[in-house]
Enzyme design. Structure first.
Site, PDB file in Angstrom:
ATOM      1  N   HIS A 338       0.642  -1.170   0.006  1.00 49.76           N
ATOM      2  CA  HIS A 338      -0.038  -0.086   0.006  1.00 49.76           C
ATOM      3  C   HIS A 338       0.803   1.383  -0.019  1.00 49.76           C
ATOM      4  CE1 HIS A 338       0.190   1.012   4.321  1.00 49.76           C
ATOM      5  NE2 HIS A 338       0.372  -0.190   4.562  1.00 49.76           N
ATOM      6  N   ASP A 350       5.800   0.934   6.821  1.00 48.49           N
ATOM      7  CA  ASP A 350       4.383   0.654   6.679  1.00 48.49           C
ATOM      8  C   ASP A 350       3.696   1.747   5.757  1.00 48.49           C
ATOM      9  OD1 ASP A 350       1.989  -0.314   7.039  1.00 48.49           O
ATOM     10  OD2 ASP A 350       1.511   0.440   9.029  1.00 48.49           O
ATOM     11  N   GLU A 384      -5.073   1.999   2.351  1.00 43.85           N
ATOM     12  CA  GLU A 384      -4.887   0.872   3.307  1.00 43.85           C
ATOM     13  C   GLU A 384      -5.466   1.554   4.938  1.00 43.85           C
ATOM     14  OE1 GLU A 384      -3.407  -1.969   6.267  1.00 43.85           O
ATOM     15  OE2 GLU A 384      -2.834  -0.136   5.845  1.00 43.85           O
ATOM     16  N   GLU A 385      -4.423   2.456   5.338  1.00 42.78           N
ATOM     17  CA  GLU A 385      -4.484   2.834   6.684  1.00 42.78           C
ATOM     18  C   GLU A 385      -5.834   3.035   7.157  1.00 42.78           C
ATOM     19  OE1 GLU A 385      -2.345   1.879   8.484  1.00 42.78           O
ATOM     20  OE2 GLU A 385      -0.160   2.254   7.185  1.00 42.78           O
ATOM     21  N   ASP A 410       3.150  -6.256   3.434  1.00 35.11           N
ATOM     22  CA  ASP A 410       2.768  -5.127   4.361  1.00 35.11           C
ATOM     23  C   ASP A 410       3.239  -5.674   5.834  1.00 35.11           C
ATOM     24  OD1 ASP A 410       1.703  -2.859   5.448  1.00 35.11           O
ATOM     25  OD2 ASP A 410      -0.262  -3.501   5.365  1.00 35.11           O
TER      26      ASP A 410
END
Length: 461
Positions: A338, A350, A384-385, A410
């Site tokens: 992502h 991340d 995504e987050e 991820d």
């Protein structure tokens, strides 16, 4: 395929299993995951993605074991796969090229330089999309494009907190992603500390009008740290909901980390229809410990100010590029990470590393002259987050296509150990030989029955 996430921060080794759903079998997809580090992580991604190459084939469908065939025998038949030399040679070539070129770290450095703060809906996210498109073109990928996604736009604003009584003390806090703000002047309230939702519910009216302080630490005794994460993170995700149910005015959540330090950790939180929305913030673990000590001696009252706000959705994109298959271009092997990240840091782990893994995997396939039978599709997902809109948009746009497999990175830029897969029993064992060549690089672990990652869990097609 979905990923069993693995993440490492300093000395913390994070990993957790998430059970795959029946929908995966219905969709003809299973779950695979990988721990990755730089170029060696690329090797694992590429080897799995290209397992459908010249010497064999892999088909995974939830109903029958995949067939893994070796080179044709003299009689024109097919022999069972048994760590064929072609796979060993391919793995060795990929490892040597990855280490010699050392390009994975360059992808990551370039991404965080171009777009260090990539929260969905921000200028940083737009810069990341532009970076991804250009990098895929520079790598010579085919069909490079951005596929539109409407994403949330949440803006942080000013944030502060302090103890008002029994004695003044500043507190280090940060708003959780998606939280509403406080009134402009902030709000004040007495703290009530709990370590579980059940404890809060048992308080009943005693929590009404108060600020709920969720102070459940991540258990240090769990060596698989994502299991510990899984025990603590619900208070971050759903704390505001539970606080709203009992009539509280705000939620204050202990940062989800085993470290005791001065850094508050942001992350996603949720609201629920029909439940009053209250502002929610994370507090540094050092300050969480200090508040707990103060509460031993009597009531504690704090002031909280959060200037965050939720703005209308904006346009963004998933970034996609391909290496078109030589024999079955209509069949897709997806590799993804992502592109978005939280706004308080660079998002290097991340999931900047996941994006670098994907980009380097595609580069290595081309650099080593590998011509996969199926189309290898790189997808850098957006959002995504705090929403998974990119995964949902991908599933909507590509649900009609045949996906042979999907692999998600991820898990940060840590030491590669191998893959997990949601296939079980005979189906999993039929797939195992593909990964055996990676054992020579200490990355050949294969764990049947694992779970998955966020994007391909939502985007299974």
């Amino acid at each position: 395929f979905k990923q069993k996430t693995a993440y490492e921060i300093r000395n913390c080794d994070w990993s957790s299993d998430v059970c795959s759903s029946d929908l995966e079998a219905q969709a003809g997809m299973e779950s695979m995951s990988m721990r990755t580090q730089g170029s060696l992580g690329m090797v694992a991604l590429v080897l799995a993605a290209c397992a459908s190459g010249p010497s064999g084939s892999v088909a995974t469908n939830g109903h029958e074991p995949p067939r893994v065939s070796g080179p044709a025998s003299a009689a024109g038949g097919s022999e069972p796969f048994a760590i064929e030399s072609v796979y060993r040679q391919r793995a060795q070539a990929l490892v040597e090229r990855a280490l010699e070129d050392n390009r994975a770290i360059a992808h990551l450095a370039d991404l965080v330089a171009a777009a260090p703060k990539r929260l969905s809906g921000s200028q940083g996210a737009a810069d990341a999309v532009a970076f991804g498109l250009q990098r895929m073109k520079d790598l010579g990928l085919q069909n490079v494009r951005g596929e539109e996604v409407m994403v949330p736009q949440w803006v942080r604003g000013k944030e502060s907190a302090s103890v008002v009584s029994p004695k003044p003390m500043p507190l280090r806090v940060t708003a959780l992603g998606g939280s509403i703000g406080t009134p402009e002047q902030g709000l004040q309230g007495e703290l009530v500390m709990v370590r579980s939702f059940e404890q809060l519910q048992a308080m009943g009216d005693a929590a009404r009008g108060k600020i709920v302080f969720f102070n459940r630490p991540m258990p240090r005794a769990l060596t698989r740290t994502f299991q510990a994460y899984g025990q603590a993170v619900p208070q971050r995700g759903n704390g505001a909901i539970e606080a709203g149910k009992v009539g509280a005015i705000a939620a204050l959540v202990r940062s989800v980390t085993t470290a005791i330090d001065e850094h508050p950790h942001t992350g996603a939180m949720n609201y629920q229809d029909g439940v009053p929305q209250v502002p929610s913030a994370a507090i540094a673990t050092e300050d969480a410990e200090a508040l707990a000590a103060l509460l031993v001696d009597g009531p504690v009252r704090i002031q909280l100010q959060l200037g965050c706000e939720i703005r209308p959705d904006v346009h963004s994109a998933n970034v996609i590029g391909e290496i078109v298959g030589s024999e079955h271009p209509e069949e897709v092997v997806l590799i993804g990470g992502h592109l978005d990240g939280w706004d308080l840091g660079q998002g290097a782990h991340d999931d900047g590393t996941g994006c670098a893994h994907v980009l380097e995997a595609m580069r290595l396939i081309r650099a080593c002259g590998i011509a996969p039978k199926r189309t290898i599709r790189a997808v850098l997902f957006m959002n995504e987050e705090n929403g998974l809109r990119g995964a949902q948009a991908y599933a909507k746009a590509h649900g009609h296509e045949k996906h042979a497999a999907a692999i998600e990175s991820d898990g940060g830029g840590d030491t590669p150990q191998g893959f997990s897969c949601s296939l079980k029993d005979a189906a999993a064992e039929a797939l195992r030989p593909i990964f055996l060549p990676l054992s020579e690089f200490n990355a050949g672990a294969f764990l049947p029955g694992g779970g998955g990652g966020a994007e391909i869990g939502r985007a299974h097609v």
